[in-house]
Structure formats: structure tokens, C-alpha cells
Design an enzyme around this catalytic site. Sequence first.
Site, PDB file in Angstrom:
ATOM      1  N   HIS A 159      63.459  25.708  -6.038  1.00  0.00           N
ATOM      2  CA  HIS A 159      63.419  24.343  -6.561  1.00  0.00           C
ATOM      3  C   HIS A 159      63.623  23.293  -5.460  1.00  0.00           C
ATOM      4  CE1 HIS A 159      63.295  21.275  -9.511  1.00  0.00           C
ATOM      5  NE2 HIS A 159      63.897  21.901 -10.494  1.00  0.00           N
ATOM      6  N   ASP A 380      44.491  30.339 -15.924  1.00  0.00           N
ATOM      7  CA  ASP A 380      43.656  31.531 -16.054  1.00  0.00           C
ATOM      8  C   ASP A 380      43.422  32.113 -14.657  1.00  0.00           C
ATOM      9  OD1 ASP A 380      41.714  33.446 -16.419  1.00  0.00           O
ATOM     10  OD2 ASP A 380      40.308  32.131 -17.477  1.00  0.00           O
TER      11      ASP A 380
END
Length: 432
Positions: A159, A380
Site C-alpha cells: 500500500h 479479464d
Amino acid sequence: MGSLVHVKEATVITPSDQTPSCVLSLSALDSQLFLRFTIEYLLVYSPVSDPVSLSGRLKSALSRALVPYFPFSGRVRERPNGGGGSLEVNCRGQGALFLEAVTDHLTCLDFQKAPRHVTSWRKLLSLNVIDVLAGAPPLVVQLTWLRDGGAALAVGVNHCVSDGIGSAEFLTLFAELSKDSLSQTELKRKHLWDRHLLNPSPVRDSLSHPEFNRVPDLCGFVNRFNAERLVPTSVVFEKQRLTELKKLASRLGESSSKHTSFEVLSAHVWRSWARSLNLPSNQTVKLLFSINIRNRVKPSLPTGFYGNAFVVGCAQTTVKDLTEKGLSHATNLVKQAKERVGDDYVRSVVEAVSKAKACPDSVGVLIISQWSRLGLEKLDFGFGKPVHVGSVCCDRYCLLLPVPERSDAVKVMLAVPSSAVDSYENLLTLNN
């Protein structure tokens, strides 16, 4: 579950082309103490026909994605020589980690409901980085083949290097490279470091930051969450239900302005959570959530900036007021917390975390993170869009998640103490 996921191969993936050898400074927002952990995305896909070629394509695509995003293949460390806790990335093309695993236990159907335990899916990202400054790669990807031929793709991102928006943009590039079908949007997208844009600058006025203020713990709040078993929950809110909550908040409201789905849903979750815990009526409670500042600072941050570009919004009240004043009151507190954030506010936060090392309190706090607008449900990698989007572990931080194939729906995942879970789920499903 540790023995039910078997890692077959671990590969260090380096950039496919030459990248700069340098040390890059992280910003004061990047270097905050409470961001020194790993964002852990989990994407689950239906059974695929050619797993061998898919694995190779993912590795190749990851290597190519690490060229524009080369800091993801570096190593995060504290800045030496009195850096005052500031961080930097040592970029020498050390590489990201790619793991391939298999499980004889989990199928796609197992992800349609909350996990039984907080860490039930922990091994789907087998490298659990406890200390993000201890030399671990800032990017870890694990592909796990499920029992029914489906695939779980877990991605861990340090992060300190990137926020949710930035890491989602990286994942979009990674996915498109996996299919060798870069969109016009991706071809034009810049990938910008530019952390100096959020360096501390002179602040005109000292502003109040309730997210950093300490409040009294009147009920052993912190100890309870450390000692009591947390139970994962998962509740889906369809568009109709969100509309009902908006109408309720407006009908009873203190304000005639329109509310967003985030405002009403986060307020509803906050109230349900606080009421289920049976906290003292005079206990101060806070709802913390991230506010994207890319277009709130002046000038706006450039498109393609993938660093931490958010500040923590804070709605604060007492349990008594949160309970008795209803959904409209809580919703307006969330709205006001958002409206408070402008350029001066952001610069004041940067100053506070840079000089005073300010860090959010944990007493009476519920943290909500909105993943439903990151586009994760569209990723995808060559085997269709995911059938489940979430986090590797369901924890005490509440996630608002997209629901694949139901673009207007939002899934709320949160782990609550076992003594409160029945009450919480009951309150969450009521309009009150």
C-alpha cells in the site's frame, strides 16, 4: 486450510525490458504508518480450458507490465540518514513474485458466501507479508487452480507504493497484456510517479482533523476486537434496496440535498455495526473512509498518478446520537466529512502526517473501503470476467465490493465479533 493449498512453483518475474536503476522517494501520504500493509485482491474465475498456456501468458504479461510500473519490482525501505520515517523505493529490477498453486478443496461456488473464518482463504496468497519494509517484493501474484477447474487470482500490492485506484489501473494493464489486446485507453494512459506533487507545503491555517484525535475507550473496545473471535459476513444490496435507503435518508433528513449510494450505505452499515456491539451510549464512534483527492487539490493531480492520493474522511458522533437520530443524521455526517476536503485540507493533512506523524485512532472506529468503483469486476486476464471479487481475508475493515453481472449492486463484507454477528446481520437487512 494450510495443507489444502499447495504451491507448485514460485517464480521471480523481472521487467521484460530495461528499466531505470534508481531510488525513488515516496510521499508523506505514502509513508504513513497505517498504510504499511499489503492490499490483497482476490478474483475468482469460472473453469478454464487451457490452464498451461494461461499460466505462461500471465507471467509474460506481468513481466511486460513491470516496465512502465517498474517500482513494483523494486523494494520499499526507510529513507536512510535521518529520513524521519519517510520511505523510498530502491529500484534495481529485483522483480515481483509469481506463485502457482493448486487446491483440492475449494471450488468457485465456495466464494458465493462469506468464508467461515477470517483467514479461511489466507493461503490463496501464500506469501503473507507482515513487514512491508523487510525486503519483500511490493507485488505478489498467486494463481491457484481450484478443484472444479476454476482459478483464483490473488494479488498483493504494498500500500505504500499505490492506492486502490492506482493498483486497479496497474491490474487493468496487466489484464489487457495477458490478452494481447491493449485498448485505446490503455495505449494512451500515462503511468506517473510524481510523488513530489504531494510534498509538504506551507499551510495557511491549522485545520481540525478528527480522524487523528484520540477519544476515550469507555468499554474496552480495542481489547474486545483483539480478544473476541471475528465472524465474516457478506450481504448484497441490490439497486432497489439502495434506492429505499436513499428515500429513507431524504424523507427523514436534515438536508434536502441528494445522497449518494456510498453515503447512505456506509451510514447504514455504520449504524448497524455500532448498535449490534451494545456500546455505551456516550462512547464516541467514528466512521473512517478514503476520499480521492486527485481532483480536490489545486492543481489537480495528473492522469496516471498511481501513488496514494487519498485522505481519510471522518464522520464522528456518539452511540446515542447515531442510534436515536436515525439514518439521515448518519448520512449527513458522511456527506459533511466528504465536503470538508479541499486543497487546504489536503495540504494540512500532508503537514500533519509529515511533521507530527499523525495516525488515525482505533477506538470506536469502523473503517470502510470502497472497492465497488475500481473496475475490478471487469478484469479479464484471458479467462473471462471474474465471478467473485473481494479480499483474501475478511477482516474488521468493511469492504464495499462489486457484484459481477449486477452492476448496480454492492456487496458488504465485514467481520464482526461473534457476540454481535446475529444482531448485526439482522439490523443490516432492516430499513431502520
